[in-house]
Design a protein around this motif. Structure first.
Motif, short mmCIF file in Angstrom:
data_model
loop_
_atom_site.label_atom_id
_atom_site.label_comp_id
_atom_site.label_asym_id
_atom_site.label_seq_id
_atom_site.Cartn_x
_atom_site.Cartn_y
_atom_site.Cartn_z
N TRP A 168 0.83 -1.29 0.06
CA TRP A 168 0.01 0.03 -0.11
C TRP A 168 0.83 1.23 -0.13
N ALA A 169 2.19 1.20 0.57
CA ALA A 169 3.04 2.25 0.53
C ALA A 169 3.32 2.60 -0.64
N ALA A 170 3.80 1.50 -1.46
CA ALA A 170 4.17 1.58 -2.92
C ALA A 170 2.89 2.50 -3.78
N LEU A 171 1.83 1.95 -3.41
CA LEU A 171 0.53 2.51 -4.21
C LEU A 171 0.45 3.78 -3.76
N LEU A 172 0.57 4.27 -2.56
CA LEU A 172 0.54 5.82 -2.19
C LEU A 172 1.59 6.53 -2.73
N LYS A 173 2.64 5.89 -2.88
CA LYS A 173 3.83 6.81 -3.64
C LYS A 173 3.39 7.01 -4.99
N LEU A 174 2.93 5.97 -5.65
CA LEU A 174 2.68 6.02 -7.05
C LEU A 174 1.51 7.20 -7.23
N ALA A 175 0.56 7.22 -6.46
CA ALA A 175 -0.42 8.07 -6.30
C ALA A 175 0.08 9.49 -6.30
N ILE A 176 1.03 9.55 -5.37
CA ILE A 176 1.54 11.16 -5.41
C ILE A 176 2.46 11.38 -6.58
N VAL A 177 3.00 10.51 -7.30
CA VAL A 177 3.71 10.96 -8.42
C VAL A 177 3.13 11.07 -9.71
N MET A 178 1.89 10.35 -9.88
CA MET A 178 1.20 10.18 -11.04
C MET A 178 0.41 11.51 -11.34
N PRO A 179 0.05 11.91 -12.68
CA PRO A 179 -0.61 12.79 -13.15
C PRO A 179 -1.97 13.07 -12.31
N ASP A 180 -2.18 14.27 -12.05
CA ASP A 180 -3.42 14.55 -11.39
C ASP A 180 -4.85 14.30 -12.21
N ASN A 181 -5.48 13.30 -11.80
CA ASN A 181 -6.62 12.98 -12.48
C ASN A 181 -7.84 12.59 -11.41
N GLY A 182 -8.91 11.96 -11.97
CA GLY A 182 -10.05 11.58 -11.36
C GLY A 182 -9.69 10.56 -10.15
N TYR A 183 -8.66 9.87 -10.54
CA TYR A 183 -8.45 8.37 -9.77
C TYR A 183 -7.33 8.79 -8.69
N ARG A 184 -6.64 9.48 -8.89
CA ARG A 184 -5.23 10.01 -7.95
C ARG A 184 -5.90 10.15 -6.66
N LEU A 185 -6.70 10.83 -6.13
CA LEU A 185 -7.10 11.24 -4.79
C LEU A 185 -7.70 9.80 -4.03
N ALA A 186 -8.49 9.24 -5.09
CA ALA A 186 -9.19 7.98 -4.54
C ALA A 186 -8.12 7.07 -4.11
N LEU A 187 -7.14 6.66 -5.11
CA LEU A 187 -6.03 5.73 -4.96
C LEU A 187 -5.13 6.16 -3.47
N ALA A 188 -4.85 7.37 -3.67
CA ALA A 188 -3.99 8.04 -2.27
C ALA A 188 -4.98 7.52 -0.96
N SER A 189 -6.21 7.91 -1.17
CA SER A 189 -7.04 7.53 0.26
C SER A 189 -7.02 6.26 0.53
N MET A 190 -7.16 5.31 -0.46
CA MET A 190 -7.49 3.71 -0.42
C MET A 190 -5.98 3.30 0.07
N ALA A 191 -4.86 3.87 -0.40
CA ALA A 191 -3.59 3.31 -0.16
C ALA A 191 -3.39 3.62 1.59
N ASP A 192 -3.44 5.17 1.84
CA ASP A 192 -3.54 5.54 3.07
C ASP A 192 -4.27 4.53 4.16
N ALA A 193 -5.40 4.20 3.65
CA ALA A 193 -6.21 3.47 4.58
C ALA A 193 -5.61 1.95 4.90
N GLY A 194 -5.00 1.57 3.64
CA GLY A 194 -4.44 0.12 3.61
C GLY A 194 -3.45 0.02 4.47
N ILE A 195 -2.42 1.42 4.51
CA ILE A 195 -1.24 1.39 5.47
C ILE A 195 -1.64 1.42 6.89
#
Length: 219
Positions: free
Chosen positions: A116-143
């Motif tokens: 989940w930490a790797a996915l959070l890092k991916l969400a941080i560096v990926m271009p801003d789009n509709g999925y970025r915030l959702a992925l970051a929030s889910m990854a943070d919850a997973g951690i």
């Protein structure tokens, strides 16, 4: 209501993965060391329905998340799954192998924490789009949920994994005495939770591990 639905949507997958892989890991390692009980009962599976406890997996954490969403607080997320049955007498070396069977669950949570930490890092560096915030929030919850389950289960209170690990490491007389605490382990845990002691003990540990992850992954 929208906040509640959003919170449940974000946390559902991380929670289900965390409990499913934790319990399946216990069964897999038990089978490896000679006990096929969990395998025979179909508990070495990634099907979360086999591991869900209606109260511990759904009702209790759901209420905590709902209260947090409605009040703006966080609270200490707490819950449990149906324990994987292990017949320690069927292990090839019961006292020694108990260590590995018990440690398998927290180890699975540790691996998922890094995932989940790797996915959070991916969400941080990926271009801003509709999925970025959702992925970051889910990854943070997973951690968060995996760190909570790992640290909570490593408390040296039977029947938690940490209690089993302690029994496997202690000399036989002390191990037998410590194992006798098991019938009182869950009530002790509930008392610690209700009095706030559990959060005070685990909070700093989880905070330190979160800080360590942020250093490793650079977020």
């Amino acid at each position: 209501m929208e906040d509640l639905i959003s919170t449940v949507a974000i946390w559902a997958l991380p929670v289900l993965l965390a409990i499913t892989l934790h319990e399946a890991a216990h069964g897999y390692v038990a089978r490896h060391f000679g006990d096929p009980t969990a395998d025979m009962l179909g508990r070495i599976t990634l099907n979360p329905l086999k591991h869900i406890d209606p109260v511990g997996t759904v009702l209790v954490p759901g209420m905590i998340l709902a209260i947090g969403a409605l009040t703006g607080g966080t609270g200490f997320l707490f819950g449990w799954a149906k324990p994987v049955p292990v017949d320690f007498s069927r292990l090839r070396n019961p006292k020694k192998d108990m260590f590995w069977v018990a440690a398998a669950g927290p180890a699975a949570n540790l691996l998922m924490t890094f995932m989940w930490a790797a996915l959070l890092k991916l969400a941080i560096v990926m271009p801003d789009n509709g999925y970025r915030l959702a992925l970051a929030s889910m990854a943070d919850a997973g951690i968060t949920i995996n760190l909570i389950l790992m640290v909570l289960n490593l408390l040296p209170i039977p029947p938690l994994d940490g209690g089993r690990i302690a029994v496997s490491l202690l000399p036989m007389p002390q191990a037998a005495a410590w194992a006798r605490i098991e019938p009182y382990g869950f009530p002790i845990l509930i008392i610690l939770l209700m009095t706030g002691v559990l959060g005070q003990v685990l909070g700093p540990l989880i905070g330190f591990l979160s800080y360590f992850l942020s250093l490793v992954f650079g977020f």
